[in-house]
Design a protein around this motif. Structure first.
Motif, PDB file in Angstrom:
ATOM      1  N   VAL A 129       0.053 -48.908  32.464  1.00 59.24           N
ATOM      2  CA  VAL A 129      -0.425 -49.887  31.820  1.00 59.24           C
ATOM      3  C   VAL A 129       0.498 -50.731  31.731  1.00 59.24           C
ATOM      4  O   VAL A 129       0.320 -52.109  31.858  1.00 59.24           O
ATOM      5  CB  VAL A 129      -0.883 -49.284  30.486  1.00 59.24           C
ATOM      6  N   TYR A 156      -7.016 -51.840  27.535  1.00 56.81           N
ATOM      7  CA  TYR A 156      -6.782 -51.465  28.955  1.00 56.81           C
ATOM      8  C   TYR A 156      -6.328 -49.986  29.087  1.00 56.81           C
ATOM      9  O   TYR A 156      -6.640 -49.283  30.113  1.00 56.81           O
ATOM     10  CB  TYR A 156      -5.537 -52.325  29.643  1.00 56.81           C
ATOM     11  N   GLU A 163      -9.460 -47.899  29.099  1.00 56.41           N
ATOM     12  CA  GLU A 163     -10.343 -47.955  30.308  1.00 56.41           C
ATOM     13  C   GLU A 163      -9.704 -47.081  31.658  1.00 56.41           C
ATOM     14  O   GLU A 163     -10.110 -46.364  32.512  1.00 56.41           O
ATOM     15  CB  GLU A 163     -10.204 -49.265  30.779  1.00 56.41           C
ATOM     16  N   LYS A 164      -8.189 -47.069  31.523  1.00 54.37           N
ATOM     17  CA  LYS A 164      -7.483 -46.497  32.616  1.00 54.37           C
ATOM     18  C   LYS A 164      -7.328 -44.903  32.184  1.00 54.37           C
ATOM     19  O   LYS A 164      -7.421 -44.067  33.124  1.00 54.37           O
ATOM     20  CB  LYS A 164      -5.900 -46.904  32.605  1.00 54.37           C
ATOM     21  N   GLU A 218      -2.652 -57.905  34.801  1.00 57.39           N
ATOM     22  CA  GLU A 218      -3.862 -57.785  34.980  1.00 57.39           C
ATOM     23  C   GLU A 218      -4.616 -58.084  33.544  1.00 57.39           C
ATOM     24  O   GLU A 218      -5.750 -58.230  33.472  1.00 57.39           O
ATOM     25  CB  GLU A 218      -4.437 -56.291  35.454  1.00 57.39           C
ATOM     26  N   TRP A 219      -3.888 -57.621  32.216  1.00 55.13           N
ATOM     27  CA  TRP A 219      -4.610 -57.469  31.023  1.00 55.13           C
ATOM     28  C   TRP A 219      -3.748 -58.727  29.948  1.00 55.13           C
ATOM     29  O   TRP A 219      -4.153 -58.756  28.951  1.00 55.13           O
ATOM     30  CB  TRP A 219      -4.538 -56.162  30.437  1.00 55.13           C
TER      31      TRP A 219
END
Length: 304
Positions: A203, A227, A230-231, A209-210
């Motif tokens: 992460v 995030y 989600e991962k 990406e976030w």
């Protein structure tokens, strides 16, 4: 405040009562009564080790009061790093991390230092602080984890401990102790995430990406958690395992796995080691380990 020390229990007629009612097994216990002689705690030894006089008069409700907002954790963290108290007061985002992989924990620290300097973090006025527990000297690290374990053993004595959410948090933290790397994220005193690797490092590595969500979701914590969750759907949880030594009397040893998606019973054992793989990982039903002389050691694993 009077107390009584009983010696040579093998010749006392009431020994059987002590064993059956208070589960006395040869190690010191602290049975607490109120002024009327009613028992308010069968064994406050672990509570006293952790909270000392703060927990007086050593009832279960006193421990509840002291355990709010993860105080059981911050109480110990502040002993090894006094700056944490200032971080909490400033309502900073705090990462506490550790593990057995020195390079892995250093990697987390490097990633966090880089994220702190990002313009989007500065625009959001997000204060990020972090501390690597694996850098502690051996004595400080031992004292930290011993007192976290005492918090667990004390709460295990509650009649409704299976529904105790604070206990589940303690068990989760203890289960990560011997992982390669793990991390805890809080905002001030409020703990938001206890994460394991490779998930946490992944992460942080994917920050680009976030990062935009720090502004879109109005907060570093909201962006990180979104995030992370989600991962996490793509990564199976690690086995939960923790070791308990120097067990004192009166502590039940049937433990429910703290992983929210699991909730399986971990095998009842005489002493020391629990493990649950949530029915995902293959493992043997049980195995015996040789402990130190005079210290029986049994490792137990849940079997689907």
């Amino acid at each position: 405040m009077p107390w009584y020390v009983l010696q040579n229990l093998f010749v006392i007629k009431g020994k059987k009562v002590l064993e059956e009612k208070w589960h006395y097994q040869g190690k010191p216990i602290v049975v607490v009564t109120n002024p009327r002689g009613h028992i308010v705690h069968n064994n406050a030894m672990h509570m006293i080790f952790v909270w000392k006089i703060e927990a007086f008069p050593f009832r279960h409700e006193d421990e509840e009061r002291l355990s709010l907002h993860w105080k059981w954790f911050w109480n110990e963290a502040n002993k090894v790093l006094p700056d944490i108290g200032r971080w909490i007061q400033s309502d900073a985002y705090i990462f506490i991390y550790g593990g057995t992989d020195v390079a892995g924990t250093q990697r987390i620290g490097t990633l966090l230092d880089s994220i702190k300097k990002d313009p989007i973090i500065k625009q959001a006025d997000a204060i990020i602080e972090h501390f690597n527990l694996s850098k502690l000297d051996q004595t400080s690290a031992t004292n930290f984890w011993v007192n976290i374990t005492n918090s667990m053993l004390s709460r295990l004595q509650k009649p409704n401990h299976q529904q105790d959410t604070v206990l589940k948090d303690i068990e989760t933290l203890l289960s990560y102790k011997n992982e390669k790397t793990w991390a805890l994220l809080s905002k001030g005193p409020d703990v938001l995430v206890i994460g394991f690797d490779p998930l946490v490092t992944s992460v942080l590595e994917d920050f680009d990406e976030w990062r935009v969500n720090v502004q879109v979701l109005q907060g570093f914590d909201n962006a990180f958690i979104k995030y992370y969750n989600e991962k996490r759907l793509t990564v199976p949880p690690p086995c939960f395992h923790f070791q308990v030594s120097n067990i004192r009397s009166g502590v039940p040893f049937t433990v429910t796995c703290p992983e929210p998606t699991c909730k399986k019973k971990m095998m009842e054992v005489e002493t020391v080691s629990y493990k649950c793989c949530h029915g995902i990982h293959s493992h043997h039903a049980s195995e015996n380990l040789n402990g130190e002389i005079g210290t029986p050691l049994l490792k137990s694993k849940w079997t689907p």
